[in-house]
Design a protein around this motif. Structure first.
Motif, PDB file in Angstrom:
ATOM      1  N   GLU A  80      -9.902 -13.617   3.217  1.00 54.35           N
ATOM      2  CA  GLU A  80      -7.968 -13.330   1.926  1.00 54.35           C
ATOM      3  C   GLU A  80      -7.982 -15.065   1.556  1.00 54.35           C
ATOM      4  O   GLU A  80      -7.703 -14.169   0.212  1.00 54.35           O
ATOM      5  N   ALA A  81      -8.676 -15.875   2.349  1.00 55.64           N
ATOM      6  CA  ALA A  81      -7.822 -17.314   1.464  1.00 55.64           C
ATOM      7  C   ALA A  81      -8.338 -17.584  -0.394  1.00 55.64           C
ATOM      8  O   ALA A  81      -7.195 -17.859  -0.942  1.00 55.64           O
ATOM      9  N   LEU A  82     -10.046 -16.922  -0.358  1.00 58.08           N
ATOM     10  CA  LEU A  82     -10.352 -17.152  -0.822  1.00 58.08           C
ATOM     11  C   LEU A  82     -10.052 -16.108  -1.906  1.00 58.08           C
ATOM     12  O   LEU A  82      -9.829 -16.381  -3.664  1.00 58.08           O
ATOM     13  N   GLU A  83      -9.180 -15.181  -1.586  1.00 57.94           N
ATOM     14  CA  GLU A  83      -9.461 -14.478  -2.861  1.00 57.94           C
ATOM     15  C   GLU A  83      -8.147 -14.507  -3.195  1.00 57.94           C
ATOM     16  O   GLU A  83      -7.634 -14.789  -4.691  1.00 57.94           O
ATOM     17  N   HIS A  84      -7.161 -14.915  -2.773  1.00 53.16           N
ATOM     18  CA  HIS A  84      -6.013 -15.887  -2.815  1.00 53.16           C
ATOM     19  C   HIS A  84      -6.208 -16.580  -4.435  1.00 53.16           C
ATOM     20  O   HIS A  84      -5.486 -17.090  -4.927  1.00 53.16           O
ATOM     21  N   LEU A  85      -6.757 -18.027  -3.623  1.00 52.59           N
ATOM     22  CA  LEU A  85      -7.662 -18.938  -4.442  1.00 52.59           C
ATOM     23  C   LEU A  85      -8.337 -18.763  -5.800  1.00 52.59           C
ATOM     24  O   LEU A  85      -8.440 -19.161  -7.139  1.00 52.59           O
TER      25      LEU A  85
END
Length: 133
Positions: A80-85
């Protein structure tokens, strides 16, 4: 006890077998630049991605950034963090080390390998308890 110095900072390690270890990091405070913003003001308007698989911990971090007028987005997994980034720009991120699936170290490795994200400031925030730590 081991004491290491670099750029005026010190890291001290005290360890007792069977009891644990204590790490102390001391970083000297640098004087404020002439006419520069106060630390609280320097954070105003920044955008931080808070990454922690524990919702209560993620919310606690976000709440502690509120008085500094920091905009936070919470992600509960490395994926999820990588998607936001990929979708948004962040000034920094807090990153839990121990997460199921993709660990904080895995996330950091991918962030540092991406030229567009490599300069993102990262602060590891993790809570350890029990012998497995």
């Amino acid at each position: 006890m081991n004491n290491q110095r670099s750029l005026g900072a010190t890291i001290t390690v005290e360890s007792t077998p069977g009891k644990g270890s204590r790490f102390t990091v001391r970083i000297p405070r640098t004087p404020l630049a002439e006419g520069g913003p106060l630390p609280r003001e320097a954070l105003r308007g920044r955008k931080v991605l808070v990454v922690d698989d524990e919702p209560d911990i993620a919310e606690l971090i976000a709440v502690h950034l509120e008085p500094y007028e920091v905009e936070t987005t919470i992600a509960h997994s490395g994926a999820e963090a990588l998607e936001h980034l990929k979708r948004e720009r962040f000034d920094a991120m807090t990153l839990d080390i121990l997460m199921p699936g993709m660990s904080g170290f895995d996330v950091l490795e991918r962030v540092r390998a991406d030229p567009e994200l490599a300069q993102t400031s990262v602060v590891f925030v993790s809570v350890y308890s029990g012998r497995e730590a």
